[in-house]
Design a protein around this motif. Structure first.
Motif, PDB file in Angstrom:
ATOM      1  N   VAL A   1       0.852  -1.186   0.000  1.00  0.00           N
ATOM      2  CA  VAL A   1       0.000   0.000   0.000  1.00  0.00           C
ATOM      3  C   VAL A   1       0.888   1.235   0.000  1.00  0.00           C
ATOM      4  CG1 VAL A   1      -0.176   0.067   2.525  1.00  0.00           C
ATOM      5  CG2 VAL A   1      -1.997   1.078   1.127  1.00  0.00           C
ATOM      6  N   GLN A   2       0.402   2.302  -0.585  1.00  0.00           N
ATOM      7  CA  GLN A   2       1.148   3.558  -0.555  1.00  0.00           C
ATOM      8  C   GLN A   2       1.005   4.234   0.804  1.00  0.00           C
ATOM      9  OE1 GLN A   2      -0.276   5.913  -3.895  1.00  0.00           O
ATOM     10  NE2 GLN A   2       1.468   5.247  -5.139  1.00  0.00           N
ATOM     11  N   ALA A   3       1.984   5.021   1.143  1.00  0.00           N
ATOM     12  CA  ALA A   3       1.902   5.783   2.390  1.00  0.00           C
ATOM     13  C   ALA A   3       0.624   6.613   2.391  1.00  0.00           C
ATOM     14  CB  ALA A   3       3.122   6.682   2.529  1.00  0.00           C
ATOM     15  N   GLY A   4      -0.043   6.613   3.533  1.00  0.00           N
ATOM     16  CA  GLY A   4      -1.321   7.297   3.658  1.00  0.00           C
ATOM     17  C   GLY A   4      -2.516   6.408   3.400  1.00  0.00           C
ATOM     18  N   GLY A   5      -2.263   5.224   2.870  1.00  0.00           N
ATOM     19  CA  GLY A   5      -3.337   4.300   2.563  1.00  0.00           C
ATOM     20  C   GLY A   5      -3.778   3.482   3.764  1.00  0.00           C
ATOM     21  N   SER A   6      -4.681   2.548   3.488  1.00  0.00           N
ATOM     22  CA  SER A   6      -5.267   1.730   4.554  1.00  0.00           C
ATOM     23  C   SER A   6      -5.247   0.249   4.186  1.00  0.00           C
ATOM     24  CB  SER A   6      -6.726   2.147   4.803  1.00  0.00           C
ATOM     25  OG  SER A   6      -6.818   3.490   5.240  1.00  0.00           O
ATOM     26  N   LEU A   7      -5.218  -0.565   5.206  1.00  0.00           N
ATOM     27  CA  LEU A   7      -5.375  -2.010   5.070  1.00  0.00           C
ATOM     28  C   LEU A   7      -6.157  -2.503   6.272  1.00  0.00           C
ATOM     29  CD1 LEU A   7      -1.819  -3.311   4.043  1.00  0.00           C
ATOM     30  CD2 LEU A   7      -3.866  -3.334   2.618  1.00  0.00           C
TER      31      LEU A   7
ATOM     32  N   ARG B   1       3.907  -6.916  15.504  1.00  0.00           N
ATOM     33  CA  ARG B   1       4.592  -6.796  14.233  1.00  0.00           C
ATOM     34  C   ARG B   1       6.085  -6.926  14.438  1.00  0.00           C
ATOM     35  NH1 ARG B   1       3.354  -0.411  12.807  1.00  0.00           N
ATOM     36  NH2 ARG B   1       4.770   0.539  14.338  1.00  0.00           N
ATOM     37  N   GLN B   2       6.730  -7.382  13.372  1.00  0.00           N
ATOM     38  CA  GLN B   2       8.176  -7.546  13.408  1.00  0.00           C
ATOM     39  C   GLN B   2       8.755  -7.106  12.082  1.00  0.00           C
ATOM     40  OE1 GLN B   2       9.566 -11.485  14.444  1.00  0.00           O
ATOM     41  NE2 GLN B   2      11.527 -10.672  15.127  1.00  0.00           N
ATOM     42  N   ALA B   3       9.593  -6.092  12.144  1.00  0.00           N
ATOM     43  CA  ALA B   3      10.300  -5.598  10.970  1.00  0.00           C
ATOM     44  C   ALA B   3      11.670  -6.261  10.916  1.00  0.00           C
ATOM     45  CB  ALA B   3      10.426  -4.083  11.033  1.00  0.00           C
ATOM     46  N   PRO B   4      12.291  -6.322   9.745  1.00  0.00           N
ATOM     47  CA  PRO B   4      13.619  -6.949   9.629  1.00  0.00           C
ATOM     48  C   PRO B   4      14.614  -6.328  10.598  1.00  0.00           C
ATOM     49  CG  PRO B   4      12.699  -6.540   7.476  1.00  0.00           C
ATOM     50  CD  PRO B   4      11.779  -5.869   8.446  1.00  0.00           C
TER      51      PRO B   4
ATOM     52  N   LYS C   1       2.279   4.446   7.290  1.00  0.00           N
ATOM     53  CA  LYS C   1       3.577   5.080   7.079  1.00  0.00           C
ATOM     54  C   LYS C   1       4.590   4.018   6.679  1.00  0.00           C
ATOM     55  CE  LYS C   1       2.577   8.280  10.894  1.00  0.00           C
ATOM     56  NZ  LYS C   1       3.062   8.787  12.207  1.00  0.00           N
ATOM     57  N   PRO C   2       5.662   4.404   6.016  1.00  0.00           N
ATOM     58  CA  PRO C   2       6.688   3.409   5.667  1.00  0.00           C
ATOM     59  C   PRO C   2       7.207   2.642   6.886  1.00  0.00           C
ATOM     60  CG  PRO C   2       7.035   5.413   4.432  1.00  0.00           C
ATOM     61  CD  PRO C   2       5.936   5.707   5.409  1.00  0.00           C
TER      62      PRO C   2
ATOM     63  N   GLY D   1       1.612 -15.051  10.258  1.00  0.00           N
ATOM     64  CA  GLY D   1       2.022 -13.700   9.891  1.00  0.00           C
ATOM     65  C   GLY D   1       1.550 -13.303   8.510  1.00  0.00           C
ATOM     66  N   THR D   2       1.362 -12.010   8.331  1.00  0.00           N
ATOM     67  CA  THR D   2       1.011 -11.462   7.024  1.00  0.00           C
ATOM     68  C   THR D   2       1.865 -10.223   6.787  1.00  0.00           C
ATOM     69  OG1 THR D   2      -0.819 -10.732   5.604  1.00  0.00           O
ATOM     70  CG2 THR D   2      -0.925 -10.067   7.914  1.00  0.00           C
ATOM     71  N   GLN D   3       2.432 -10.123   5.600  1.00  0.00           N
ATOM     72  CA  GLN D   3       3.374  -9.055   5.286  1.00  0.00           C
ATOM     73  C   GLN D   3       2.628  -7.774   4.921  1.00  0.00           C
ATOM     74  OE1 GLN D   3       7.025  -9.142   5.081  1.00  0.00           O
ATOM     75  NE2 GLN D   3       6.638  -6.935   5.013  1.00  0.00           N
ATOM     76  N   VAL D   4       3.052  -6.687   5.517  1.00  0.00           N
ATOM     77  CA  VAL D   4       2.557  -5.360   5.157  1.00  0.00           C
ATOM     78  C   VAL D   4       3.737  -4.548   4.647  1.00  0.00           C
ATOM     79  CG1 VAL D   4       1.577  -3.204   6.025  1.00  0.00           C
ATOM     80  CG2 VAL D   4       0.644  -5.398   6.791  1.00  0.00           C
ATOM     81  N   THR D   5       3.608  -4.036   3.439  1.00  0.00           N
ATOM     82  CA  THR D   5       4.639  -3.210   2.828  1.00  0.00           C
ATOM     83  C   THR D   5       4.040  -1.848   2.515  1.00  0.00           C
ATOM     84  OG1 THR D   5       5.658  -5.183   1.855  1.00  0.00           O
ATOM     85  CG2 THR D   5       6.321  -3.042   0.966  1.00  0.00           C
ATOM     86  N   VAL D   6       4.720  -0.794   2.906  1.00  0.00           N
ATOM     87  CA  VAL D   6       4.222   0.566   2.693  1.00  0.00           C
ATOM     88  C   VAL D   6       5.252   1.323   1.868  1.00  0.00           C
ATOM     89  CG1 VAL D   6       3.350   2.666   3.755  1.00  0.00           C
ATOM     90  CG2 VAL D   6       3.054   0.460   4.918  1.00  0.00           C
ATOM     91  N   SER D   7       4.847   1.762   0.699  1.00  0.00           N
ATOM     92  CA  SER D   7       5.756   2.502  -0.179  1.00  0.00           C
ATOM     93  C   SER D   7       5.621   4.005   0.087  1.00  0.00           C
ATOM     94  CB  SER D   7       5.448   2.194  -1.639  1.00  0.00           C
ATOM     95  OG  SER D   7       4.148   2.625  -1.970  1.00  0.00           O
ATOM     96  N   SER D   8       6.742   4.667  -0.023  1.00  0.00           N
ATOM     97  CA  SER D   8       6.728   6.117   0.253  1.00  0.00           C
ATOM     98  C   SER D   8       6.500   6.916  -1.012  1.00  0.00           C
ATOM     99  CB  SER D   8       8.048   6.520   0.906  1.00  0.00           C
ATOM    100  OG  SER D   8       9.127   6.161   0.080  1.00  0.00           O
TER     101      SER D   8
END
Length: 127
Positions: free
Chosen positions: A12-18, A38-41, A86-87, A120-127
């Protein structure tokens, strides 16, 4: 035994929703406090939100005002609505259940308090 399956992640783009979903089987979630982590790398798994049996909620400071945890007992499912992403929200998101039901005004915020975890499910946020 409780089996938890998360879904709803994606890009999702920054500012978006899931909206993430956590479907449970094996037990009825209505008597359980539940949590989303949540767990980031390269980072430790961290609490995002939690909900008590009585629907009292907790949010980490980083997501307060943007995320909402809720449950649908008829569907045996817990949700995490994520707005204004947010990213830095990018991570693998996990739902979790404690070892036993607790019908009280209490939620759990530490990972060691939970024993049942989804994949787990991956969430990716693009800036």
């Amino acid at each position: 035994q409780v089996q938890l399956v998360e879904s709803g992640g994606g890009l999702v783009q920054a500012g978006g929703s899931l909206r993430l979903s956590c479907a449970a089987s094996g037990r009825t979630l209505s008597s359980y406090a539940m949590g989303w982590f949540r767990q980031a790398p390269g980072k430790e798994r961290a609490i995002v939100a939690a909900i008590s049996w009585s629907d009292i909620t907790y949010y980490s400071d980083s997501v307060k005002g943007r995320f909402t945890i809720s449950r649908d007992n008829a569907k045996n499912t817990v949700y995490l609505q994520m707005n204004s992403l947010k990213p830095e929200d990018a991570a693998v998101y996990y739902c979790a259940a404690p070892p036993r039901p607790y019908t009280g005004n209490y939620y759990y915020t530490h990972s060691y308090e939970y024993v049942y975890w989804g994949q787990g499910t991956q969430v990716t946020v693009s800036s």
